[in-house]
Write an enzyme that holds these catalytic residues in place. Structure first.
Site, mmCIF file in Angstrom:
data_model
loop_
_atom_site.group_PDB
_atom_site.id
_atom_site.type_symbol
_atom_site.label_atom_id
_atom_site.label_comp_id
_atom_site.label_asym_id
_atom_site.label_seq_id
_atom_site.Cartn_x
_atom_site.Cartn_y
_atom_site.Cartn_z
ATOM 1 N N HIS A 281 -25.160 -6.676 31.801
ATOM 2 C CA HIS A 281 -25.404 -7.383 33.046
ATOM 3 C C HIS A 281 -24.660 -7.849 34.017
ATOM 4 C CE1 HIS A 281 -29.497 -8.756 30.503
ATOM 5 N NE2 HIS A 281 -29.395 -7.448 30.887
ATOM 6 N N THR B 177 -29.903 -14.944 21.706
ATOM 7 C CA THR B 177 -30.475 -14.144 22.776
ATOM 8 C C THR B 177 -32.288 -14.320 22.327
ATOM 9 O OG1 THR B 177 -31.217 -12.267 23.861
ATOM 10 C CG2 THR B 177 -30.180 -11.805 21.987
#
Ligand code: APR
Length: 229
Positions: A106, A173
């Site tokens: 990301h 996550t």
């Protein structure tokens, strides 16, 4: 004899104990900000100053943070395995801890890129990127971050890496965001999966999945014991 390949997918949770907010926990980043305003191309078009300020604040905070035992444990595992970290995080705490192979899905908070030519990526000096800071072609610079709605250029490379894993671990996550969360589907059958998270996952662990319900700071050292004893 070649070391076994250990692939580790990490998210905001591994940096939580370093003082960096996660996104979807209570009082997380997305509780205080509207993602579309600060982390999307539309938000950038609407109010680039707000977006620049949002990332300046996160970059400024990063300078006060350091790796925690979760990051350091992954470095320790390099003594025993060929470790490849695939991270959704934009901080550089894996690199600061000393991980040798880190793939950012990301983007990276300390990098900026041209709005005219996305191949022009620069390391940012300091923590501020301001309106009027331009690339060598005179175009405004933007955070080198994958915003909501933008493609994840590294996902193909990440899939190849996951395919080669002999052991797969997931640390910190919520597996809410695709395509990153979909990487779990590319783990070959029979390859053991270890998930480290203080929160119980939505699905029941299978024979392939071992769940370590701990923070990263204690969970990763437990993983080291499991994998090296
Ligand atoms: N140690 C390990 N895990 C933790 C800890 C901790 N100390 N604290 C929280 N967690 C877990 C939470 O239980 C949750 O499962 O970390 C996870 C954090 O999930 P999110 O906040 O959704 O963060 P992440 O999964 O990295 O988000 C993915 O979404 O907003 C986008 O681009 C952004 O990369 C981000 C992506």
């Amino acid at each position: 004899m070649d070391k076994k390949k250990l692939v580790v997918l990490t998210g905001a949770g591994i940096s939580a104990e370093s003082g960096i907010k996660t996104f979807r926990d209570h009082n997380g980043l997305w509780e205080n900000h509207d993602v579309t305003e600060v982390a999307s191309p539309e938000g950038w078009a609407r109010d680039p100053h707000l977006v620049l300020e949002f990332y300046n604040q996160r970059r400024k905070q990063l300078f006060e943070c350091e790796p925690n035992p979760g990051h350091k444990g992954l470095v320790e595992l390099e003594k025993h395995f060929d470790v490849q970290v695939i991270t959704q995080n934009v901080d550089d705490l894996h690199e600061q801890a000393g991980s040798s192979h880190v793939l950012h899905l990301h983007g990276e908070l300390k990098k900026v890129r041209s709005t005219k030519d996305e191949s022009l990526v620069y390391e940012l000096e300091g923590w501020e990127l301001n309106w009027g800071d331009t690339c060598e072609k005179g175009a405004q610079l933007r955070p080198h971050i994958v915003w909501f709605g933008e493609a994840v250029p590294a996902i193909e490379e990440a899939i190849d890496i996951v395919h080669q894993a002999d052991i797969f671990a997931v640390v910190g996550t919520s597996l809410n965001v695709y395509p990153a969360a979909g990487l779990l589907n590319y783990v070959r059958s029979g390859v053991p999966i270890y998930i480290i998270d203080p929160k119980q996952p939505a699905y029941q662990p299978t024979s392939q999945i071992t769940f370590i319900q701990e923070n990263a700071g204690t969970g990763v050292p437990k993983l080291i014991k499991l994998l090296t004893s």
